[in-house]
Scaffold this motif. Structure first.
Motif, PDB file in Angstrom:
ATOM      1  N   GLY A 280      -6.389  -4.060  -1.494  1.00 41.88           N
ATOM      2  CA  GLY A 280      -5.228  -4.943  -1.395  1.00 41.88           C
ATOM      3  C   GLY A 280      -3.930  -4.238  -1.749  1.00 41.88           C
ATOM      4  N   ILE A 281      -3.989  -3.343  -2.710  1.00 42.08           N
ATOM      5  CA  ILE A 281      -2.797  -2.572  -3.084  1.00 42.08           C
ATOM      6  C   ILE A 281      -2.358  -1.701  -1.913  1.00 42.08           C
ATOM      7  CG2 ILE A 281      -1.977  -0.691  -4.560  1.00 42.08           C
ATOM      8  CD1 ILE A 281      -3.641  -1.956  -6.825  1.00 42.08           C
ATOM      9  N   ILE A 282      -3.323  -1.091  -1.237  1.00 40.72           N
ATOM     10  CA  ILE A 282      -3.004  -0.203  -0.116  1.00 40.72           C
ATOM     11  C   ILE A 282      -2.617  -0.992   1.132  1.00 40.72           C
ATOM     12  CG2 ILE A 282      -3.993   1.469   1.504  1.00 40.72           C
ATOM     13  CD1 ILE A 282      -5.700   2.476  -0.866  1.00 40.72           C
ATOM     14  N   ALA A 283      -3.443  -1.963   1.498  1.00 40.85           N
ATOM     15  CA  ALA A 283      -3.264  -2.645   2.781  1.00 40.85           C
ATOM     16  C   ALA A 283      -2.199  -3.737   2.753  1.00 40.85           C
ATOM     17  CB  ALA A 283      -4.602  -3.248   3.227  1.00 40.85           C
ATOM     18  N   ILE A 284      -2.115  -4.458   1.649  1.00 44.76           N
ATOM     19  CA  ILE A 284      -1.208  -5.602   1.588  1.00 44.76           C
ATOM     20  C   ILE A 284       0.054  -5.280   0.791  1.00 44.76           C
ATOM     21  CG2 ILE A 284      -1.021  -8.029   0.853  1.00 44.76           C
ATOM     22  CD1 ILE A 284      -4.049  -8.220   1.287  1.00 44.76           C
ATOM     23  N   GLY A 285      -0.048  -4.300  -0.083  1.00 44.24           N
ATOM     24  CA  GLY A 285       1.106  -3.929  -0.901  1.00 44.24           C
ATOM     25  C   GLY A 285       1.174  -4.679  -2.218  1.00 44.24           C
TER      26      GLY A 285
END
Length: 138
Positions: free
Chosen positions: A47-52
């Motif tokens: 989620g940190i990588i894909a959604i920010g």
């Protein structure tokens, strides 16, 4: 001094969390229930990588560094400590893919081992020794 120690502790916990996200799935090879907390951590990392999504550890470190009179992180934790230091910036995507491959491999291995354990249980009569053990023919 206390804020500096807090910033450094946040940095160390951040490194430990990243290590757990990448390799923690291998704990499920020994302890099958460990797959669930690892899945939660891996999904959060995704989620940190894909959604920010924002990482609270980054906020804690940033806050403590500023309170200690030090310069804050100019970018995120990974960009500051890893990208360009541990791996070249040009290989960011390849590094992410490699990390995902390690996670998926650990889960595949855990699934295979769990399947193997399930197959053995009926043959063993549930728990412990096989049912035929200790029983003599009359």
């Amino acid at each position: 001094m206390g804020y500096r120690l807090l910033a450094e502790a946040a940095m160390l916990v951040h490194f430990a969390f990243l290590g757990y996200v990448v390799a923690g799935g291998f704990l499920a090879w020994r302890w099958p229930a460990a797959v669930w907390p690892h899945a939660a951590a891996a999904c959060y990392g995704l989620g940190i990588i894909a959604i920010g999504w924002e990482c609270p550890l980054t906020h804690v470190e940033q806050w403590a560094r500023l309170r200690a009179g030090r310069q804050g992180l100019p970018e995120g934790f990974v960009d500051h400590y890893l990208t360009g230091v541990v791996y070249p910036e040009a290989y960011l995507e390849e590094t992410r893919i490699a990390a995902a491959a390690v996670v998926l491999s650990s889960w595949a291995g855990a699934a295979l081992l769990a399947r193997r354990r399930r197959r053995r249980r009926p043959a063993e009569g549930g728990r412990g020794a096989p049912a035929s053990e200790g029983v003599k023919d009359a």
